[in-house]
Design a protein around this motif. Structure first.
Motif, short mmCIF file in Angstrom:
data_model
loop_
_atom_site.label_atom_id
_atom_site.label_comp_id
_atom_site.label_asym_id
_atom_site.label_seq_id
_atom_site.Cartn_x
_atom_site.Cartn_y
_atom_site.Cartn_z
N VAL A 298 44.60 28.32 50.49
CA VAL A 298 45.86 29.07 50.43
C VAL A 298 47.01 28.24 51.01
O VAL A 298 48.17 28.39 50.60
N PHE A 299 46.69 27.35 51.94
CA PHE A 299 47.73 26.58 52.64
C PHE A 299 47.93 25.19 52.02
O PHE A 299 48.71 24.40 52.54
N GLU A 300 47.23 24.92 50.92
CA GLU A 300 47.37 23.63 50.26
C GLU A 300 48.58 23.63 49.33
O GLU A 300 48.96 24.66 48.77
N GLU A 301 49.16 22.45 49.16
CA GLU A 301 50.30 22.31 48.24
C GLU A 301 49.85 22.68 46.83
O GLU A 301 48.76 22.33 46.39
N GLY A 302 50.70 23.42 46.13
CA GLY A 302 50.39 23.82 44.76
C GLY A 302 49.59 25.09 44.64
O GLY A 302 49.25 25.50 43.52
N PHE A 303 49.31 25.76 45.76
CA PHE A 303 48.55 27.00 45.68
C PHE A 303 49.34 28.07 44.94
O PHE A 303 50.56 28.17 45.08
N GLY A 304 48.61 28.86 44.15
CA GLY A 304 49.23 29.97 43.43
C GLY A 304 48.17 30.85 42.81
O GLY A 304 46.98 30.78 43.17
N PHE A 305 48.57 31.67 41.86
CA PHE A 305 47.64 32.61 41.24
C PHE A 305 46.43 31.89 40.64
O PHE A 305 45.30 32.35 40.79
N GLU A 306 46.65 30.77 39.97
CA GLU A 306 45.53 30.13 39.29
C GLU A 306 44.55 29.52 40.27
O GLU A 306 43.33 29.59 40.05
N ARG A 307 45.03 28.98 41.38
CA ARG A 307 44.11 28.42 42.37
C ARG A 307 43.25 29.53 42.98
O ARG A 307 42.06 29.33 43.24
N PHE A 308 43.85 30.69 43.24
CA PHE A 308 43.05 31.79 43.78
C PHE A 308 42.07 32.29 42.72
O PHE A 308 40.93 32.65 43.05
N ALA A 309 42.48 32.29 41.47
CA ALA A 309 41.57 32.71 40.40
C ALA A 309 40.36 31.78 40.33
O ALA A 309 39.22 32.24 40.20
N GLU A 310 40.59 30.47 40.43
CA GLU A 310 39.48 29.51 40.41
C GLU A 310 38.54 29.77 41.59
O GLU A 310 37.31 29.73 41.44
N TYR A 311 39.11 30.04 42.76
CA TYR A 311 38.31 30.36 43.94
C TYR A 311 37.47 31.61 43.71
O TYR A 311 36.26 31.63 43.96
N ALA A 312 38.10 32.66 43.19
CA ALA A 312 37.39 33.93 43.00
C ALA A 312 36.25 33.79 42.00
O ALA A 312 35.19 34.41 42.16
N LEU A 313 36.43 32.97 40.97
CA LEU A 313 35.37 32.79 39.98
C LEU A 313 34.14 32.12 40.57
O LEU A 313 33.04 32.27 40.04
N ASP A 314 34.32 31.40 41.67
CA ASP A 314 33.18 30.71 42.29
C ASP A 314 32.56 31.51 43.43
O ASP A 314 31.57 31.06 44.03
N VAL A 315 33.13 32.67 43.77
CA VAL A 315 32.46 33.58 44.71
C VAL A 315 31.27 34.19 43.99
O VAL A 315 31.41 34.73 42.89
N PRO A 316 30.06 34.10 44.55
CA PRO A 316 28.89 34.66 43.87
C PRO A 316 29.04 36.14 43.56
O PRO A 316 29.65 36.90 44.33
N MET A 317 28.48 36.55 42.45
CA MET A 317 28.58 37.94 42.00
C MET A 317 27.63 38.85 42.76
O MET A 317 26.68 38.38 43.40
N TYR A 318 27.86 40.15 42.65
CA TYR A 318 26.93 41.18 43.08
C TYR A 318 26.31 41.91 41.89
O TYR A 318 25.11 42.08 41.83
N PHE A 319 27.15 42.36 40.95
CA PHE A 319 26.65 43.25 39.90
C PHE A 319 27.49 43.12 38.64
O PHE A 319 28.61 42.60 38.65
N VAL A 320 26.93 43.63 37.55
CA VAL A 320 27.65 43.85 36.30
C VAL A 320 27.43 45.31 35.92
O VAL A 320 26.29 45.79 35.91
N ALA A 321 28.51 46.02 35.60
CA ALA A 321 28.42 47.43 35.23
C ALA A 321 28.42 47.56 33.70
O ALA A 321 29.30 47.02 33.03
N ARG A 322 27.40 48.26 33.18
CA ARG A 322 27.34 48.55 31.75
C ARG A 322 26.69 49.91 31.54
O ARG A 322 25.64 50.21 32.14
N ASP A 323 27.32 50.73 30.71
CA ASP A 323 26.76 52.01 30.31
C ASP A 323 26.38 52.88 31.50
O ASP A 323 25.33 53.53 31.54
N GLY A 324 27.25 52.86 32.51
CA GLY A 324 27.03 53.71 33.67
C GLY A 324 25.99 53.20 34.64
O GLY A 324 25.62 53.90 35.59
N LYS A 325 25.53 51.96 34.46
CA LYS A 325 24.50 51.39 35.33
C LYS A 325 24.99 50.07 35.89
O LYS A 325 25.65 49.30 35.20
N LEU A 326 24.64 49.81 37.15
CA LEU A 326 24.94 48.52 37.76
C LEU A 326 23.72 47.62 37.68
O LEU A 326 22.63 47.99 38.14
#
Length: 447
Positions: free
Chosen positions: A243-271
């Motif tokens: 967050v404190f690096e030069e050039g930080f913005g929405f896309e840098r946070f998006a790249e970070y979030a995509l590399d946070v491991p997942m928990y679940f996928v929701a489909r048809d009322g089920k996780l």
């Protein structure tokens, strides 16, 4: 942890789409709002035990409040949340009861909303023999004594959390917080707000510290809740240096979030349990065991709710560093952050105050503040002295709004003047009038 939202079936194929999703939260100043969330730790008045969902417990509380005109949110056959007019009531894993307030224009509306919710809780909880405390960590219950609420995502997290840290289950079951959600004008404004609020989040941990007891005894921490978060899951918590690096913005946070491991996928009322797998892989190739299911914007919106940084970027900024507390402290939380980042001069002053702090110093402060609170140091200064400056900035920011909201800072100003946090007062009473009876903390902090 909020209730699930509505899924967007639009396929996601790039980080840019997530960046645009974040950016779509940008608003003109006239549309900036305040959303306050606060959790409460439940107890049975008869024996101070944590109430289960069943047996005249949390489920009955939800049913009683639902009768006041709320719509149910269900997980299978169980009501696990309520919604009405942009507000929601939700459950944390151990039965902590949360109000996610609607977006309001000023802190006076927050006060009215909070009072109305607490009144509803009192009216329904009283006949059930339940009470609720504004405190950051259950002062007496052991982890194994805690009930689990019947919410599907919690069973997934319950399995996965111990693989990543020693205290993740304590975070889920025994902690409670107060948070505020605030808006940003554009990308540059988001960056400045995020940098200010991340740098000062350990200060909030110190000011709002209310959780010094664990299993009936002093824990060695003023904010045990804050310490617990430091050993929960390093993949998704803390103060991300990017967050404190030069050039930080929405896309840098998006790249970070995509590399946070997942928990679940929701489909048809089920996780579906996919804990530990990569959202980036899901987006590009799909997931093993879920062949034929493509990643959507609804999936990534759900995924962002499992990023637990000290300040979380969604379509707004969510301040996450504070223990729950008294009703006055529940109002002081939004007052602090509105004062700091909803006025241009105040935001610039807060940024100037923290700009010289290195990321390493912020990390060190985050580790020290839960233990020492206002006696912690940063950049060679006592945190209590920094707090004086920060509160003066926040007061100026609120006065500039011209609404009389600066009155809500009073409990924080008293804490800094006296040097006594909520945690210090609890410890003082524990050692004195309570004679070591930690159950007295429930009465002292009851909302």
């Amino acid at each position: 942890m909020s209730n699930p939202g509505q899924a967007d079936p639009t396929p996601i194929t790039s980080a840019r789409q997530l960046a645009e999703w974040f950016a779509s939260g940008s608003k003109p100043r006239a549309d900036w709002r305040i959303g306050t969330e606060h959790e409460k730790i439940g107890f049975r008045r008869a024996d101070f035990s944590p109430p289960s969902y069943e047996h005249q417990g949390i489920g009955a509380l939800l049913e009683g409040i639902m009768a006041k005109g709320w719509d149910p949110i269900r997980d299978g056959d169980n009501v696990i949340g309520l919604t009405r007019n942009g507000c929601s009531v939700s459950l944390e894993p151990g039965g902590q009861f949360e109000l996610s307030g609607g977006p309001v224009e000023d802190l006076h509306a927050t006060r009215l909303e909070t009072a109305s919710h607490l009144r509803d809780v009192h009216e329904v909880a009283g006949p059930l023999g339940l009470g609720f405390a504004g405190i950051g960590f259950n002062p007496v219950a052991r982890r194994e004594d805690m009930p689990w609420m019947p919410k599907s995502r919690y069973s997934i997290m319950r399995r996965y959390m111990p693989l990543k840290g020693n205290l993740g289950l304590d975070m889920m079951l025994r902690t409670a917080t107060v948070q505020v959600n605030l808006d940003f004008g554009d990308e540059a404004d988001m960056v400045e707000k995020l940098r200010v609020s991340l740098a000062l989040q350990p200060l909030a941990t110190a000011l709002f510290a209310s959780s010094p007891l664990r299993e009936g005894k002093p824990s060695g921490y003023k904010s045990l809740r804050g310490h617990v978060w430091s050993d929960t899951d390093p993949d998704r918590t803390g103060i991300p240096g990017l967050v404190f690096e030069e050039g930080f913005g929405f896309e840098r946070f998006a790249e970070y979030a995509l590399d946070v491991p997942m928990y679940f996928v929701a489909r048809d009322g089920k996780l579906h349990d996919v804990a530990g797998q990569s959202f980036r892989t899901f987006m590009k190739k799909g997931l093993d065991g879920l062949e034929g299911i493509e990643a959507t914007m609804g999936d990534v919106a759900d995924h962002v709710t499992t990023v637990f940084t000290e300040v979380r970027l969604k379509k707004f900024l969510e301040m996450r560093g504070s223990d729950s507390g008294s009703e006055a402290m529940l109002l002081a939380e939004p007052a602090l952050w509105v004062g700091l980042i909803y006025d241009d001069a105040a935001q610039k002053a807060a940024r100037a105050l923290t700009k010289g702090w290195s990321v390493a110093e912020m990390h060190a402060l985050r580790a020290e503040a839960p233990k020492l609170a206002l006696d912690a140091t940063v950049a060679g200064r006592k945190l209590r002295d920094v707090a004086r400056d920060v509160l003066a900035i926040a007061e100026g920011g609120l006065k500039a709004r011209g609404l009389g909201e600066e009155a809500y800072l009073a409990p924080l100003q008293e804490i800094v003047a006296s040097g006594m946090t909520q945690a210090d007062r609890i410890l003082q009473l524990y050692e004195g009038a309570w004679k070591g009876d930690a159950t007295r903390a429930f009465e002292f902090t009851e909302l």
